[in-house]
Design a protein around this motif. Sequence first.
Motif, mmCIF file in Angstrom:
data_model
loop_
_atom_site.group_PDB
_atom_site.id
_atom_site.type_symbol
_atom_site.label_atom_id
_atom_site.label_comp_id
_atom_site.label_asym_id
_atom_site.label_seq_id
_atom_site.Cartn_x
_atom_site.Cartn_y
_atom_site.Cartn_z
ATOM 1 N N PRO A 298 0.813 -1.227 0.000
ATOM 2 C CA PRO A 298 0.000 0.000 0.000
ATOM 3 C C PRO A 298 0.843 1.272 0.000
ATOM 4 O O PRO A 298 0.476 2.268 -0.637
ATOM 5 C CB PRO A 298 -0.807 -0.122 1.302
ATOM 6 N N TYR A 299 1.977 1.249 0.708
ATOM 7 C CA TYR A 299 2.865 2.414 0.743
ATOM 8 C C TYR A 299 3.388 2.735 -0.657
ATOM 9 O O TYR A 299 3.390 3.894 -1.089
ATOM 10 C CB TYR A 299 4.030 2.138 1.693
ATOM 11 N N GLU A 301 2.117 1.816 -3.556
ATOM 12 C CA GLU A 301 1.051 2.155 -4.491
ATOM 13 C C GLU A 301 0.723 3.643 -4.488
ATOM 14 O O GLU A 301 0.175 4.161 -5.466
ATOM 15 C CB GLU A 301 -0.200 1.340 -4.154
ATOM 16 N N ARG A 302 1.031 4.335 -3.399
ATOM 17 C CA ARG A 302 0.762 5.776 -3.316
ATOM 18 C C ARG A 302 1.929 6.604 -3.836
ATOM 19 O O ARG A 302 1.876 7.842 -3.790
ATOM 20 C CB ARG A 302 0.457 6.161 -1.860
ATOM 21 N N ARG A 303 2.977 5.932 -4.322
ATOM 22 C CA ARG A 303 4.165 6.636 -4.805
ATOM 23 C C ARG A 303 4.640 5.992 -6.096
ATOM 24 O O ARG A 303 4.169 4.946 -6.495
ATOM 25 C CB ARG A 303 5.279 6.574 -3.747
ATOM 26 N N SER A 428 3.588 2.710 -9.884
ATOM 27 C CA SER A 428 3.848 1.417 -9.285
ATOM 28 C C SER A 428 2.893 0.343 -9.710
ATOM 29 O O SER A 428 3.114 -0.823 -9.529
ATOM 30 C CB SER A 428 3.850 1.516 -7.755
#
Length: 429
Positions: A298-299, A301-303, A428
């Motif tokens: 999840p981390y 996916e936001r970058r 990503s």
Amino acid sequence: MEREMKPSDGDKAKSPSWFYAMLPAAIATGPVGTLIQLYVLELHGSVLDVGLVTSVFNAVSIPAAIIWGYVTDRFHNRKAIVAASSLAISGNLILLLLLNTISGVAILYGLFSLLTAASATPLNLLVMETSPKSHWATAFARFSMVSSIGNTIGFLIGSVWPTLFPLQLLVVPLSLLSAASAILSVILIREPSFVFEGEIIAMQKRSFYQRLLVLPLVFLRVPGATDFRAVFKGLRYQLTGQLPILYFSIFAFYFSSGVFNTSLTPSLKVAGSTEGEIFLVSLLGVAVQTASFYFAGPYIERRTLRVAALGGLALRAVCYGLIGLGAAFLTGTPYLATTLGLYPLASGLAFATYYTASNTMVFNMLGAKRQGSRLGVYSALVGVAVTVGSLVSGFTSFYLGFAVTFVVSALALVLAAALTSLISDKPSG
């Protein structure tokens, strides 16, 4: 490549019972690396000896990956390979009771490397062959959890054992656990009615990640000089330069890992930490790493992948550098406390973030064309990087001290970050 029909995607998602056959083996193999390093030191070996023994293990892993990849594709008997591997590891571990020379330990550890590599590919293939395709991601996550829990329990045993019994006797319960996995494998593993070739691992993202996590070497075919030239000649052009730059970055990362991990245990031992405390450092690292993998996805996916990878490299470099400062100025409990605080961040959170981001980049860049040769070049570079890192670590720590060694590992991560910053931003997903 598939041999027969896949199972229906409508089947219920559940963990195959054979997953749990591998739990005892995961417990057995988890603490072996730390155990071997401590035993070398117990035999009055130096950090240079630890570096040489570790290098033997890493060097053997390269031909081991090639040999067992061929065996898995040639003989489609998953149960026999997995069970034989666990049984052979059991015998390999118990032999440590008979050895009291560093050269003997080095040979035994090299054999351990060969034997542990045997089950990596067939286990990955079994996950896919015994689970519906729509549930592969869940199946790999559950299988990874079983392995992680096993490794954590193994280090927990290691942290308690030296306070009760001689260190060398730790191989007795580990050997029995590996033998238990061999028996459970025979009972629980059923040969699938369809089989995949090893190439399928590189075509599915979750299987690709899991295979590299167990052993970061996958050879669809053995790379030659022409394969290396084909990959790195692209450096001259912007469009084709991304893959070789990424490979150089990953080489620097694994070189750093070889340098740091080889000298960490000796540094703690020299600083006065007990064997149980040293196992505790590894235990916290594994536990935090297991938890971090659930937050890494999840981390990231936001970058962008590049930003996520740079964040992991930066955190790891800072932790390695601070541990280096600790090695220079601290000893005893203060150095142990520093390592307990920083090492889990480096080997857990930072590693999970960089591992997920960088391997997603590798997966995206491999493509269908020349996949085998590109992956072979990647694996060869990783194997060489870790082996050379272990050698450098032993010599650097022996002649220049642990602080210099850990700073070298941090600088290698800075180089990896500089190279990663040259890679184009891509989403990503």
